[in-house]
Scaffold this active site. Structure first.
Site, mmCIF file in Angstrom:
data_model
loop_
_atom_site.group_PDB
_atom_site.id
_atom_site.type_symbol
_atom_site.label_atom_id
_atom_site.label_comp_id
_atom_site.label_asym_id
_atom_site.label_seq_id
_atom_site.Cartn_x
_atom_site.Cartn_y
_atom_site.Cartn_z
ATOM 1 C CD GLU B 42 -2.544 0.884 2.868
ATOM 2 O OE1 GLU B 42 -2.200 -0.060 3.635
ATOM 3 O OE2 GLU B 42 -3.455 1.679 3.153
ATOM 4 C CE LYS B 114 -7.084 1.160 3.779
ATOM 5 N NZ LYS B 114 -5.801 1.420 4.520
ATOM 6 C CB CYS B 147 -4.627 -2.019 4.304
ATOM 7 S SG CYS B 147 -3.721 -2.263 5.857
ATOM 8 C CG MET B 176 -2.277 -4.212 15.842
ATOM 9 S SD MET B 176 -2.891 -2.642 16.442
ATOM 10 C CE MET B 176 -4.645 -2.880 16.225
#
Lengths: 275, 275
Positions: B42, B114, B147, B176
């Protein structure tokens, strides 16, 4: 914190009394761990691998007057818990359904009929037409799904949008080939179902082959971030999984400063253009 | 068999020329493996962690006259391949979009904006309003997602229903916390996206922290059964993943004697009752 249990059971098609006894023993064991919610497998009174429609029909009972559900009600009362499990239902319309119920001390709080039928189930059962119920319990809101239903994200979305904190999912996952080192995709899909909706999911699966069909043994309790809190078992053994779940986590759908997994949906765009 | 490559790149926000060079080197390497389709991350010209809208705008170019896309076109022609990658687009409406393009030797075959923006992207970009395109190439039909789009199963369903064999997904997955022994849920969701739709998915992610943001490094190529064919990398290193994909597998949605993952959908039931 709410203690949730998911029970992986070995059952035998047609051995209804023995199956009820195995389920009852698992509920007692789960209650011994303080479980306020106990999830049992799909069709856990009748068993699963029928020779055909006639065998299933002979094992089915109406939801309104049902020995399996009466047994769960008595257990729920005696052990101060709530039971979700699958049973073979004879509808008031004379059709046979692959159903699940939420049962408390006062009886069945909801009955759900599986809407997406797997393989030879299509020759035996009639698919349900009603959306999955969401039942308000003192500790949280519980939605229902049965097995192959979990492979349709649009369907899993409905109880999440209706406010479910936890989806209880009785399953009978037939084993399929799994590449070495991989987690079975049945479990992977449930992890995705949980995190894209920010809900807990408790899955109760089978063990011990039945008429040549073996099982994933994928009993698992997944948190709203998509990671397992207990299990997956992925072994051919009976087991009672227990996890302490802070169900309030499912009320907060925020996943970053500016994101909320439900509010970020764009339903007006989700229409197929041409099929 | 179609050779598909997904490239995990280390990029630097604002260093457009260096980023283009890194992407070009990866494309050359992928083509050296015979890749007919190469997926890049991306926003792989601009980088990702902007100080704000002004920085992104200064790095954006119109799709119709775009140095990044021209570079990919030249590479595609020279190496007989097709490139899917993300770029920072300045719309003809003056707005800034997080876009991706499918580029062949004759130029851009499709541009997608997106539709689901992640976190601070909401302060920088305008979300797209158009459904993800599906591009017919000599070796198969390629859909696009970027994404966070992958976290909306309703959205992933659209290119599958429109006949995509493979979904190419440029991503920048910020890292994360992941429990020990677990695969990052970003990858898990892609596995689920693939198997509930019976499609291949090729994801190209980032590596090397940018302005304090580190990445999952989850570049992966997943088959229509949901299991990885290459990757996930899950390491902070540049890499070109390559997999030979029999894209015709995505044309057969059968998963058992009586089941088909798309035909088994019940769209008339998938309407929220109350929200």
């Amino acid at each position: 914190m709410t203690v949730v249990a998911a029970c992986q059971l070995g059952l035998t098609v047609g051995e209804v009394e023995a199956n009820r006894a195995a389920a009852a023993a698992a509920v007692v064991r789960a209650a011994g761990h303080g479980a306020e919610l106990v999830v049992l497998p799909e069709l856990c009174d009748s068993g699963y691998v029928f020779t055909g429609e006639a065998e299933a029909r002979a094992l089915a009972s109406p939801a309104a007057d049902n020995p399996t559900l009466r047994g769960w009600q008595a257990l729920a009362g005696r052990h101060a818990t709530t039971i979700v499990g699958g049973f073979c239902e004879l509808g008031e319309d004379g059709l046979v359904y692959n159903s699940a119920a939420v049962v408390g001390a006062d009886g069945a709080l909801a009955v759900y009929r599986k809407a997406h039928l797997w393989d030879a189930e299509k020759l035996v059962f009639t698919p349900g037409e009603a959306p999955p119920p969401v039942v308000e319990l003192p500790f949280g809101r519980i939605g229902l799904m049965i097995c192959y239903d979990l492979e349709f994200p649009e369907w899993v979305r409905l109880p999440a949008l209706a406010g479910a904190d936890l989806i209880a999912a009785p399953v009978n996952w037939p084993a399929m080939p799994v590449p070495p080192g991989e987690r079975p995709c049945d479990v992977v899909r449930v992890q995705a179902d949980a995190c894209v909706n920010g809900v807990f999911i408790a899955v109760a699966d089978r063990c011990r082959a039945e008429r040549g069909v073996s099982w994933v043994g994928g009993t698992v309790i997944v948190g709203p971030d998509g990671y397992p809190l207990a299990g997956p078992v992925t072994a051919d053994a009976a087991e009672v999984l227990v996890a302490s779940c802070d169900l309030t986590r499912a009320r907060d759908k925020k996943v970053s400063t500016h994101n909320d997994v439900l509010a970020d949906r764009r339903p007006l765009l989700y229409r197929p253009v041409a099929q």
